[in-house]
Design a protein around this motif. Structure first.
Motif, short mmCIF file in Angstrom:
data_model
loop_
_atom_site.label_atom_id
_atom_site.label_comp_id
_atom_site.label_asym_id
_atom_site.label_seq_id
_atom_site.Cartn_x
_atom_site.Cartn_y
_atom_site.Cartn_z
N ALA A 13 0.84 -1.22 0.00
CA ALA A 13 0.00 0.00 0.00
C ALA A 13 0.86 1.25 0.00
O ALA A 13 1.89 1.30 0.66
CB ALA A 13 -0.93 0.00 1.22
N GLY A 14 0.41 2.26 -0.75
CA GLY A 14 1.04 3.57 -0.72
C GLY A 14 2.07 3.81 -1.80
O GLY A 14 2.62 4.90 -1.89
N GLN A 15 2.34 2.79 -2.66
CA GLN A 15 3.25 3.05 -3.77
C GLN A 15 2.54 3.89 -4.83
O GLN A 15 1.32 3.82 -4.98
CB GLN A 15 3.75 1.74 -4.37
N LYS A 16 3.33 4.73 -5.55
CA LYS A 16 2.73 5.69 -6.47
C LYS A 16 3.28 5.53 -7.87
O LYS A 16 4.46 5.22 -8.04
CB LYS A 16 3.02 7.13 -6.01
N ALA A 17 2.40 5.73 -8.87
CA ALA A 17 2.82 5.80 -10.27
C ALA A 17 2.25 7.08 -10.85
O ALA A 17 1.16 7.51 -10.47
CB ALA A 17 2.28 4.59 -11.03
N HIS A 18 2.98 7.75 -11.75
CA HIS A 18 2.56 9.04 -12.29
C HIS A 18 2.57 9.04 -13.81
O HIS A 18 3.43 8.42 -14.42
CB HIS A 18 3.49 10.16 -11.79
N LEU A 19 1.59 9.74 -14.36
CA LEU A 19 1.58 10.06 -15.78
C LEU A 19 1.48 11.58 -15.89
O LEU A 19 0.54 12.18 -15.37
CB LEU A 19 0.38 9.41 -16.49
#
Length: 451
Positions: A13-19
């Motif tokens: 939980a809490g990992q992030k991916a960005h576009l």
């Protein structure tokens, strides 16, 4: 269009991916359109999809839109009203929940026409208020709104503000009003209008809330000259805490004891406060005002000063005799107070004169009985059967006033003895003829000698 797929399996939980979309600089209304999908076999959300709009490479701020479960492909619109010369960047963010599944974004398009399901905001204007007032932002939008929409004012580093009122003109135009209540310096910053509809989200440009502190003088006014009924002061209000410009100056003055006070507008750096009471302490402070509602600051530090005494209004009145004896006279007069003495420090003296031994004697003594409701004074050690001229003199540091003169005769008293050495006898056959001098002090009219 851009595409993003996040497989949340095996992620904690809490990992992030960005576009990140490229920087956009638009000088006309346009719309960003995209498809999204958030799904998992277990039915628990695999994560949250957040969208941010970052302006002029500034702080990212709070999400303008988010979702955490859809199960099918959906379409949404972003109506972003950040106009040229400002530029902005849209950031899609996926935050994993720890459950397996997929979050996908596809077919992100920048369309050259307005959104169809989401209103567009017109340019939001900055607002300036004085501390403690209500700051109202007017968010005008092209497009319709219904009761299911959520409207709010989003702050950057500052608290969001709730909707206060909405005015719908027609299906193409409405105005939403937002108030930041009791605005303080902590509320100052950038805000933008937000609307979340079923079909997407509308975002305005950032406008600034400027909160000004009303001005307060740092130093007390200065005293130029003092009279009995006036004080000349220099306002001494060039140095201030708070914000200018100063559009009005007022002098507030009050008596140090009691509740009386007054405020006078002033249009120069020095001012004469008139119609004051003599020998009275006043506290004088300056009030400054800047433009806008609530622009008057609290009073600055106070100057404490006292007016001079004034000349007494008149001398003591209604001087009368209470009692006459042979060697003393008691007099009384009309009681008087501060309205006559015009000073809290004064004294009352009794002046009297009389003939004694062929010479005029002049005397004066202080009367302490000035406060009572029946003031009186007794003059002692007088000679009997003597005319005494009496007057009262009221004095303060500024002047003196006299009463009218009263002429009183003391009572008669027992005469002194006939001087022994003056008694002479002439003897005849059948009589003795005596003669003698008058007593040294007759103290009245002698009516009888006895032998």
């Amino acid at each position: 269009g851009s595409f993003m797929l996040v497989n949340t399996s095996g992620k904690f939980a809490g990992q992030k991916a960005h576009l990140l979309l490229p920087h956009l600089k638009e000088n006309d209304t346009h719309c960003i359109d995209f498809h999204y999908y958030v799904s998992s076999k277990s039915g628990s959300s695999p994560g949250t999809l957040n969208i941010y709009v970052k302006v002029n490479d500034g702080p990212i701020g709070n999400p303008i839109w988010n979702t955490s479960i859809t199960a099918t492909w959906n379409r949404a619109e972003l109506a972003i009203s950040t106009f040229w010369p400002n530029f902005y960047q849209v950031v899609f963010e996926v935050v994993t929940s720890g459950h397996p599944g997929y979050v996908a974004i596809d077919e992100v398009k920048v369309l050259g026409h307005p959104c169809t399901k989401t209103p567009h905001f017109l340019r939001l204007q900055s607002v300036e208020v004085n501390a403690g007032q209500f700051a109202t932002f007017q968010c005008t939008a092209n497009g319709g709104t219904d009761s299911g929409d959520r409207l709010w004012l989003q702050g950057i580093y500052v608290r969001d503000a709730p909707l206060r009122d909405i005015k719908v003109f027609n299906f193409r135009r409405f105005v939403a009003l937002f108030s930041v209540v009791n605005a303080t310096k902590r509320d100052a910053g950038n805000y933008r209008c937000m609307i979340r509809t079923e079909g997407g989200v509308g975002v305005s440009n950032y406008a600034e809330l400027i909160v000004k502190e009303p001005p307060v003088p740092i130093a007390p006014p200065q005293l130029s000259s003092v009279g009995a009924t006036y004080l000349w002061i220099q306002l001494n209000a060039n140095s201030i805490n708070g914000d200018g410009p100063i559009i009005q100056r007022e002098v507030e003055y009050r008596t140090s004891s009691g509740s009386w006070y007054d405020i006078q507008p002033v249009d120069s750096t020095s001012y004469k406060i008139g119609h004051l009471d003599p020998d009275t302490e006043y506290e004088i402070s300056v009030l400054l005002t800047r433009p806008g509602e609530g622009g008057t600051g609290s009073p600055g530090p106070a100057l404490k000063t006292r007016t001079k005494c004034a000349d007494p209004m008149h001398g003591p009145r209604k001087l009368e005799v209470v009692e006459i004896k042979s060697r003393q006279i008691t007099i009384c007069w009309e009681p008087f107070g501060y309205n006559v003495t015009r000073c809290h420090r004064y004294n009352l003296t009794v002046h009297y004169r009389y003939q004694a031994g062929g010479q005029e004697q002049v005397r004066e003594e202080v009367s302490w009985d000035t406060e009572s409701s029946h003031p009186q004074h007794t003059i002692t050690n007088l000679s009997p059967y003597t005319n005494v001229s009496i007057k009262l003199v009221l004095m303060n540091p500024e002047g003196r006033k006299e009463s009218q003169e009263l002429v009183v005769q003391t009572d008669e008293d027992v005469p002194s003895a006939v001087p022994l050495e003056s008694i002479q006898g002439s003897t005849f056959e059948e009589k003795i003829f005596l003669q003698w001098r008058e007593p040294a002090q007759t103290y009245g009219v002698i009516t009888l000698y006895e032998v």
